[in-house]
Design a protein around this motif. Sequence first.
Motif: not given
Length: 431
Positions: A378-386
């Motif tokens: 698990r890895c938290d505090d991410l940003t998904l770029l679409n």
Amino acid sequence: MTQVFKFGGASVQDAAAIRRVGELLARFRARPLIVVVSAMGKTTNALEALLAAAREGEAADYQERLETLRREHLTTVEALFGDRAGPVKKRVESLLTELDQRHRRHARRERPFHYDQTVCFGELLSTTIISAWLDEIGMATEWQDARDLVVTDDCYQAANVDWQATAERVRAMASDNDRIHITQGFIGGTVEGTSTTLGREGSDFSAAILAHCLDAEEVTIWKDVPGIFNADPRRVDNAVQLEQISYDEAVELAWHGAKVIHPKTLGPLQQKSIPLTVRSFEDLEAPPSTIGQDTRFDTQTPSLILREAQTLLEIRTRDFTFMDEARQHDILGRLVEAGLHAGLIDAGAMRLSLSLDGHPERLEPLVASLCEDYAVERCDDLTLLNVRHADDALLAALSAGRDSLAERRNADTAQRLFPGSQCRGTWHIPR
């Protein structure tokens, strides 16, 4: 041909905003005109807090919140009507009394039922005031109770529409072509007359329901922005307006997290090729954005959607066997049960990667369940770029200086997941 207008809470938040709605409607003389209105400003949030106080037995808090609602709505009435406010104040007071009675009557019922019987009063109050104001300034209106028009089942907080029964009632309502018909967004009613709500983006959906039933010429949603943009202007300093996109493109943007029109609103319109236009109530001369059948302009301008506070789960089998269809079915089934949406799904021979919105109350039980049967990283505090319609150069420029933790790409959309710390601040789309 029938036109359907929808005004959200920001466009009717106070007396000045309601006057502006009156001035706007005076410019549109075509009839019949159906006007769908949300609750004023943040009234729905205030009603939800009132609901919580009623259910928790917090009498003092409840009375204070109810009095605040009363004061805010009556202040608006007095600002609009002055010494002629008496009849409208009486109607507002009557609605607030009924609201109070419903809270007392339903406080021990299941919450979804209680919610729908009380939160609907936000729209009932706003439309009562607005209909009266339009009559005051010389526009003939007919106030319509959406609970008598939009017939639904009893799935409270996410009611399903009975399209045949609704169409019969809506067509009968619109038979008077000389008036502006004022009704509420977000709410409906069962055949027994019990109030229901339509769930997320329910007011826009209400406008689409009415337009579908009436074979309307167009739906116009009036906002405080001129239209739909290719990125959030608060995050991207050179976001540009998309003046025309197709239904399919709008659904794709919404799926990836853009704050555009919800797909359930577009479905009834697409079935009958009814265009949806987003216009600014602050600048009537600004060019609008239109969603329709035409796909020619979909690929002309890349769109960037950022989804913050993401959690990446890398899920593997414990015995080093394949992540086959049966295991993917099991994992995605658990995701559905948890009520979570995966913004990115990527499968390998022995792993399944999911990027999930960070709702702790839903996420933590899901992770605990998966850890019982799978190896989970698990890895938290991410940003998904679409990015929609990106070429390699644009994607490389947007990714520069950022560490991609997962990615996926098809013919139309590229997705990359970065540490949130690398994505703060303002973005820029290279031209």
